[in-house]
Design a protein around this motif. Structure first.
Motif, mmCIF file in Angstrom:
data_model
loop_
_atom_site.group_PDB
_atom_site.id
_atom_site.type_symbol
_atom_site.label_atom_id
_atom_site.label_comp_id
_atom_site.label_asym_id
_atom_site.label_seq_id
_atom_site.Cartn_x
_atom_site.Cartn_y
_atom_site.Cartn_z
ATOM 1 N N ASP A 250 0.852 -1.186 0.000
ATOM 2 C CA ASP A 250 0.000 0.000 0.000
ATOM 3 C C ASP A 250 0.890 1.239 0.000
ATOM 4 N N PRO A 251 1.142 1.836 -1.180
ATOM 5 C CA PRO A 251 2.044 2.990 -1.226
ATOM 6 C C PRO A 251 1.500 4.200 -0.484
ATOM 7 N N GLN A 252 0.188 4.316 -0.372
ATOM 8 C CA GLN A 252 -0.377 5.459 0.338
ATOM 9 C C GLN A 252 0.018 5.448 1.814
ATOM 10 N N GLN A 253 0.052 4.233 2.397
ATOM 11 C CA GLN A 253 0.467 4.121 3.791
ATOM 12 C C GLN A 253 1.910 3.642 3.941
ATOM 13 N N ASN A 254 2.563 3.392 2.813
ATOM 14 C CA ASN A 254 3.970 3.009 2.802
ATOM 15 C C ASN A 254 4.221 1.748 3.641
ATOM 16 N N GLN A 255 3.360 0.737 3.432
ATOM 17 C CA GLN A 255 3.517 -0.520 4.158
ATOM 18 C C GLN A 255 2.713 -1.623 3.466
ATOM 19 N N PHE A 256 3.072 -2.875 3.758
ATOM 20 C CA PHE A 256 2.221 -3.987 3.373
ATOM 21 C C PHE A 256 1.091 -4.080 4.386
ATOM 22 N N ALA A 294 2.367 0.860 -6.834
ATOM 23 C CA ALA A 294 2.963 2.192 -6.747
ATOM 24 C C ALA A 294 2.624 3.035 -7.972
ATOM 25 N N GLN A 295 2.585 2.409 -9.149
ATOM 26 C CA GLN A 295 2.206 3.136 -10.361
ATOM 27 C C GLN A 295 0.747 3.606 -10.292
ATOM 28 N N ARG A 296 -0.132 2.775 -9.782
ATOM 29 C CA ARG A 296 -1.528 3.194 -9.639
ATOM 30 C C ARG A 296 -1.630 4.411 -8.728
ATOM 31 N N HIS A 297 -0.914 4.354 -7.625
ATOM 32 C CA HIS A 297 -0.935 5.483 -6.694
ATOM 33 C C HIS A 297 -0.349 6.731 -7.348
ATOM 34 N N HIS A 298 0.742 6.562 -8.101
ATOM 35 C CA HIS A 298 1.369 7.708 -8.763
ATOM 36 C C HIS A 298 0.419 8.315 -9.800
ATOM 37 N N GLN A 299 -0.260 7.464 -10.556
ATOM 38 C CA GLN A 299 -1.177 7.981 -11.569
ATOM 39 C C GLN A 299 -2.358 8.715 -10.942
ATOM 40 N N GLU A 300 -2.885 8.175 -9.843
ATOM 41 C CA GLU A 300 -4.006 8.835 -9.168
ATOM 42 C C GLU A 300 -3.595 10.189 -8.603
ATOM 43 N N ALA A 301 -2.337 10.296 -8.173
ATOM 44 C CA ALA A 301 -1.860 11.549 -7.583
ATOM 45 C C ALA A 301 -1.401 12.558 -8.624
ATOM 46 N N ASN A 310 12.533 5.408 -9.514
ATOM 47 C CA ASN A 310 13.057 6.025 -8.294
ATOM 48 C C ASN A 310 12.080 6.988 -7.635
ATOM 49 N N ILE A 311 11.056 7.423 -8.348
ATOM 50 C CA ILE A 311 10.099 8.344 -7.733
ATOM 51 C C ILE A 311 8.834 7.617 -7.277
ATOM 52 N N LEU A 312 8.777 6.301 -7.490
ATOM 53 C CA LEU A 312 7.646 5.519 -7.001
ATOM 54 C C LEU A 312 7.834 5.204 -5.518
ATOM 55 N N ILE A 313 6.723 5.118 -4.802
ATOM 56 C CA ILE A 313 6.770 4.762 -3.380
ATOM 57 C C ILE A 313 6.798 3.241 -3.282
ATOM 58 N N LEU A 314 7.960 2.694 -2.941
ATOM 59 C CA LEU A 314 8.193 1.255 -2.920
ATOM 60 C C LEU A 314 8.808 0.840 -1.588
ATOM 61 N N VAL A 345 15.853 -14.694 -14.363
ATOM 62 C CA VAL A 345 14.463 -14.415 -13.991
ATOM 63 C C VAL A 345 14.058 -13.070 -14.566
ATOM 64 N N HIS A 346 13.006 -13.074 -15.357
ATOM 65 C CA HIS A 346 12.506 -11.864 -15.997
ATOM 66 C C HIS A 346 10.994 -11.863 -15.845
ATOM 67 N N VAL A 347 10.483 -10.832 -15.206
ATOM 68 C CA VAL A 347 9.042 -10.684 -14.983
ATOM 69 C C VAL A 347 8.604 -9.342 -15.542
ATOM 70 N N GLN A 348 7.446 -9.330 -16.176
ATOM 71 C CA GLN A 348 6.871 -8.077 -16.671
ATOM 72 C C GLN A 348 5.505 -7.846 -16.048
ATOM 73 N N ILE A 349 5.193 -6.588 -15.792
ATOM 74 C CA ILE A 349 3.882 -6.226 -15.268
ATOM 75 C C ILE A 349 3.331 -5.070 -16.089
ATOM 76 N N ARG A 350 2.020 -5.110 -16.346
ATOM 77 C CA ARG A 350 1.345 -4.037 -17.083
ATOM 78 C C ARG A 350 0.399 -3.293 -16.150
ATOM 79 N N GLN A 351 -0.151 -2.200 -16.663
ATOM 80 C CA GLN A 351 -1.052 -1.369 -15.879
ATOM 81 C C GLN A 351 -2.358 -2.087 -15.525
#
Length: 368
Positions: A250-256, A294-301, A310-314, A345-351
């Motif tokens: 949860d990037p908004q609260q900066n915790q799992f 983190a991308q969802r949170h960044h887009q909403e903000a 580096n600017i994502l909350i991770l 190991v290579h993993v991809q994630i989409r929006q």
């Protein structure tokens, strides 16, 4: 003084795992969870609040647990649901593919198997997963989710479409279920019932995708663990007890933390066959999902996704062991690639939460 986080252990967030045993004898599906085939099979961990440690106290949660077996063509599941004082066991729906949880006491199974990509690039997860709900009088509701609701997903089922030619139609063809009420009473205003459920789930039904409702193109691999979770729902969803708590970043609260949302397939447990299997891609998958949230949170903000990790909350240090490349498409699309130091190991994630474990590695980040 606050402690400084100097490392991040992704395996601290590794989900629960259940190992299904192979069965050689014929199982009659009748709701009897004490028949010979089940006697030596271990029960799962007891269910707890869907939010895990972030939910209410577990002191008054009645016992719910499951077992699993398999053979060459089917997965078998049984479960026992103990009553709780003051909690009625509701069972009213009698017609197939009705929204059981909206009225009745409900046992739910969520399953996803990995789908090979059409281009042979790897295996896709988090989309086209299956859900089965059942009440204490053996009324089932089967549905396929093309992706989670939060990502714009739609239910495919006989509830929303009756014509097999309709793109939203989905049905199972080789499934058997049964329930038994062992004690207590259904639909009593203050007392509940002790009941069991038994299921026979065909691999062919579990492997079908929305574009093909009868014939799967592949048989699901048993050498790769599946993702699975179970839920017991009471009081029209006000109570939700699960086997695997639904933890996510949860990037908004900066915790799992735990969420009341079963449609987080990335947060389900693992089902393996015959022996425990640790998914070696788990750290990369966890990193990918943290980027997704983190991308969802960044887009909403900020109104847009970013290519700068580096600017994502991770979580601190979660990317230390990976090379990360984020490619932006139009303003509403991105693909993030996560590759470990070995390049194996290579993993991809989409929006839209579509996660791919890449096996045919030809991207630029693999060649760096």
């Amino acid at each position: 003084m606050a402690s400084v986080v100097t490392s991040f252990d992704p395996y601290a967030w590794y989900p629960r795992q259940y190992v299904a045993q192979r069965v050689t004898q014929h199982l009659v599906i009748d709701g009897d969870v004490e028949k010979e085939a089940w006697r030596s099979v271990p029960w799962s961990d007891a269910f707890g609040d869907i939010q895990g440690k972030d939910g209410p106290s577990p002191a008054d949660i009645p016992l719910t647990a499951f077992k699993a077996l398999y053979d060459d063509t089917h997965l078998y599941i049984c479960a026992v649901l103990h009553p709780k004082d003051g909690l009625p066991t509701e069972a009213h729906f009698t017609e197939r593919n009705q929204p059981i949880y909206q009225k009745d006491s409900d046992f739910e199974v969520f399953i996803q198997v990995g789908y090979p990509n059409e281009d042979g690039s790897g295996t896709t997860w988090n989309h086209d997963y299956k859900e089965l709900e059942i009440n204490a009088i053996n009324t089932p509701w089967n549905l396929l989710m093309d992706k989670p609701y939060w990502d714009g997903g739609q239910e495919h089922s006989g509830r929303v479409a009756s014509d097999p030619a309709d793109p939203l139609y989905y049905e199972v063809y080789h499934q058997e279920t049964a329930t038994r009420v062992l004690s207590g009473q259904l639909n009593h205003p203050t007392h509940g019932a002790l009941w069991t459920v038994e299921m026979k789930l065909a691999f062919s039904d579990l492997w079908v995708q929305k574009s093909d409702t009868t014939t799967p193109t592949h048989q699901p691999s048993l050498s790769v663990p599946w993702r699975i979770n179970f839920s017991r729902v009471e009081k029209q969803g006000a109570i939700n007890w699960t086997w695997q708590p639904q933890y996510r970043w949860d990037p908004q609260q900066n915790q799992f933390r735990g969420f009341v949302d079963m449609h987080l397939p990335d947060a389900w447990g693992y089902l393996s066959f015959d022996q425990p299997i640790i998914d070696s891609t788990w750290p990369a998958q966890l990193a990918a999902m943290c980027i997704y949230y983190a991308q969802r949170h960044h887009q909403e903000a900020n109104g847009e996704f970013t290519k700068d990790v580096n600017i994502l909350i991770l979580p601190p240090h979660i990317m230390d062991d990976f090379r990360v490349d984020i490619q932006l498409g139009d303003p509403d699309h991105y693909v993030a690639s996560i590759v470990d130091a070995t390049g194996n190991v290579h993993v991809q994630i989409r929006q839209d939460r579509r996660l791919t474990i890449v096996t045919n590695r030809t991207s630029a980040i693999d060649q760096q």
